[in-house]
Design an enzyme around this catalytic site. Structure first.
Site, PDB file in Angstrom:
ATOM      1  N   LYS A  78      10.436  -4.807   7.460  1.00  0.00           N
ATOM      2  CA  LYS A  78       8.982  -4.111   7.261  1.00  0.00           C
ATOM      3  C   LYS A  78       8.286  -5.280   8.068  1.00  0.00           C
ATOM      4  O   LYS A  78       8.294  -6.327   7.953  1.00  0.00           O
ATOM      5  CB  LYS A  78       8.847  -4.228   5.583  1.00  0.00           C
ATOM      6  CG  LYS A  78       7.564  -3.572   5.652  1.00  0.00           C
ATOM      7  CD  LYS A  78       7.450  -3.826   3.784  1.00  0.00           C
ATOM      8  CE  LYS A  78       6.061  -2.979   3.253  1.00  0.00           C
ATOM      9  NZ  LYS A  78       6.098  -2.987   1.833  1.00  0.00           N
ATOM     10  N   SER A 158       4.589   1.539  -0.128  1.00  0.00           N
ATOM     11  CA  SER A 158       4.234   1.305   1.311  1.00  0.00           C
ATOM     12  C   SER A 158       5.489   1.040   2.303  1.00  0.00           C
ATOM     13  O   SER A 158       5.213   1.013   3.412  1.00  0.00           O
ATOM     14  CB  SER A 158       3.202   0.067   1.287  1.00  0.00           C
ATOM     15  OG  SER A 158       4.063  -1.078   0.899  1.00  0.00           O
ATOM     16  N   SER A 182       6.192  -0.434  -4.234  1.00  0.00           N
ATOM     17  CA  SER A 182       6.252   0.041  -2.610  1.00  0.00           C
ATOM     18  C   SER A 182       7.687  -0.065  -2.015  1.00  0.00           C
ATOM     19  O   SER A 182       7.998   0.349  -0.970  1.00  0.00           O
ATOM     20  CB  SER A 182       5.630  -1.127  -1.881  1.00  0.00           C
ATOM     21  OG  SER A 182       4.100  -0.660  -2.080  1.00  0.00           O
TER      22      SER A 182
END
Lengths: 489, 95
Positions: A78, A158, A182
């Site tokens: 990420k 997210s 997330s």
């Protein structure tokens, strides 16, 4: 041999170890897949050339018996984890071009374990969002579509780039971070597994900060076992993060015994809110039946302050964000927009550099922390947070693990729910309470909606008892037998 | 609690974020909506509750006060938007 991309992380690792598969073949297959799935916009920065080179070294290590737990395993990171020499954007324009001179502890550990990064994955800007539409680098598309409807869907957020890349088999596994859901909500939306460990399990050092009392890194992969393997390599005490837990990390793969006889599985009655989608309720009941069939005891518990969790979160998280994001001042890193005075330079830089959702949250946080309002908002929220944590402590005196749905709906289409920030915040209704209490929690793919989209079940455990969460998730995963794949991917 | 445009402009100034006049009415509506929604917390009785600042139940650890990383001035300055020689730069602040 089956298609290389069909191998799970665990199976790929076995094939690498017995040399029926080379790291060059494995990484090469994934590098091709990354290129073939570029339409999803899952990556912000690809590092495929470097990955292919690293695979050659991995093969030498495998051949000479020097292999480490993840040698030759292609993963995605990420783009919230700082990676030395590789652009790290946090999904924001303000960090465009930022090349960290250091490596986050989690990614350093993964590299030390032999994992090979294919690149940096897209996310909501500064991890603020539940849809991946707030990224400055464009929205991520889910590889899934509804039956008979080819409108693009969101992958959740997210960690939406991580979820989409795992679901589309562009990586074997990926790191995520979870502040209010997330990791778990995008895992549910894309039919993969994702675990947020206990606050303090993974070092936050080198992860771009959103809300420091909530942020926690975790693992996203195709199944529970793969999550256990990846998380094992990520977790552990780190003196560089003062909230990192000085505790040994148990062998999580060994925890997957397949046996939950006698386990007490709690059902929080307050999660059965009016108006919940009947499909979600039916899946929840199905999950409870699977647990019962496997020998677990189902116990109803009460978490009376559940209804206040979202409002508490949307005070605490923006307040911490407004403080954390003060560092983006156009002086030391990131983008600068000139101004005649220092204040004007700050205002221009931050006005241009932050997107709408980040700006909204900074303003809310600044307001609730400002003189005259601090007690009414921030202090009040910290007190309600204490009550929410107490609810969980009391429930865990009766049960070993809690089972709930992960998200109130299946994935929605790009463009839906975009006008009303609060409607978007409601996505986190089942995930936020565990975040506020710092508890380990995991989503597993458990069924399909009527329009053929994945739905997730959510398990919450006691602090530092990821082992029970993983063990129960593993049993439910087997019972669910989720094998659906996104059409066209 | 409803926020008027003047308050939003003041909060934006405190946060050092430039907000155009045209954006103020929309932001005032959005932020008022969010604040109205979080207002529900006032219904919770928290009279005997200690505020929770961290879920980590530990005392902050101490460490030796020693340098643990080598000097790396150039690496640090490399990301400065307008770094100059061995300094970050900002607009003139003293007349």
């Amino acid at each position: 041999m089956t298609d290389i991309l069909d191998l799970s992380l665990a199976a790929a690792r076995r094939a690498l170890a017995d040399r029926s598969l080379s790291a060059v073949e494995l990484v090469g297959a994934y590098a091709k897949r990354v290129e073939a799935t570029r339409g999803l916009n899952a990556f912000i920065t690809e590092t495929l050339d470097h990955a292919v080179e690293a695979a050659k070294t991995a093969d030498q290590e495998l051949a000479s018996g020097d292999a480490k737990p993840l040698t030759g395993v292609p993963i995605g990171i990420k783009d919230l984890f700082c990676t030395k020499g590789v652009q790290t954007t946090a999904g924001s324009a303000i960090l465009k071009g930022f090349i960290p001179p250091y490596e986050s502890t989690v990614t350093e550990r993964l590299a030390a374990a032999g994992a090979i990064s294919l690149g940096k994955l897209n996310l909501d800007e500064f991890a603020m969002g539940s849809s991946n539409i707030t990224s400055h680098y464009g929205p991520v598309k889910s590889p899934w579509t509804r039956a008979g409807d080819d409108r693009p869907l969101v992958p959740g957020g997210s960690s939406g780039g991580s979820a989409a890349a795992v679901a589309a088999r562009a990586v074997l596994a990926a790191t995520g971070t979870d502040t209010g859901g997330s990791i778990r909500q995008p895992a549910a939306f894309t039919g993969i597994a994702g675990i947020k460990p206990t606050y303090g399990r993974c070092s936050r050092w080198g992860i771009v900060a959103f809300a420091s009392s909530l942020d926690q890194a975790g693992a996203m992969a195709r199944d529970v076992q793969d999550c256990a393997i990846l998380l094992q390599a990520m977790a552990g005490h780190d003196p560089k993060d003062s909230t990192s837990a000085p505790l040994p990390v148990p062998d999580w793969s060994a925890a997957l015994t397949g046996d939950i006889r006698g386990l007490k599985v709690g059902v929080p009655k307050e999660y059965r809110v009016d108006g919940t989608n009947p499909e979600i309720l039916a899946l929840w009941d199905q999950g409870l039946a699977w647990a019962r069939d496997a020998g677990a005891e189902i116990v109803e518990v009460s978490l009376p302050h559940t209804q206040y969790a979202l409002a508490t979160y949307y005070i605490v998280a923006p307040a911490e964000a407004s403080s954390n994001l003060a560092r983006y001042d156009g002086v030391r890193f990131g983008q600068r927009v000139p101004g005649k005075t220092l204040d004007e330079m700050y205002e221009n830089t931050r006005g241009a550099g932050f997107g709408a959702e980040v700006r909204r949250r900074i303003l809310i946080g600044t307001y609730t922390l400002s003189a005259g309002y601090y007690d009414a908002y921030y202090l009040k929220a910290q007190k309600v947070r204490a009550l929410i944590a107490r609810d969980f402590r009391e429930a865990f005196q009766q049960v070993d693990v809690l089972l709930t749905p992960t998200a109130p709906t299946a994935a929605f289409a790009l463009g839906e729910k975009m006008d009303d920030p609060i409607a978007m915040y409601l996505n986190d209704v089942f995930t936020v309470p565990a975040s506020l209490a710092g508890l380990p929690a995991m989503s597993i793919p458990a069924g399909l909606s009527s329009d053929q989209l994945p739905l997730g079940l959510h398990l919450i455990g006691r602090p530092f008892d990821e082992a029970t969460v993983l063990r129960c998730a593993h049993v439910l995963e087997r019972a669910a037998g989720f094998t659906a794949r996104p059409q066209g991917y | 609690m409803a926020l008027d445009q003047k308050t939003v402009a003041r909060v934006a100034m405190l946060a050092r974020i430039k907000v155009t006049e045209a954006d103020l009415p929309g932001l005032a509506t959005e932020l008022s909506g969010i604040l109205g929604w979080i207002e529900q917390l006032q219904a919770v009785d928290t009279s005997d509750v200690e505020p929770m600042t961290s879920v980590a139940d530990l005392t902050l650890p101490m460490r030796e006060d020693v340098v643990t990383v080598a000097a790396q001035r150039d690496a640090i300055l490399a990301n400065g938007p307008e770094a100059n020689e061995s300094f970050f730069t900002v607009p003139k602040v003293v007349e």
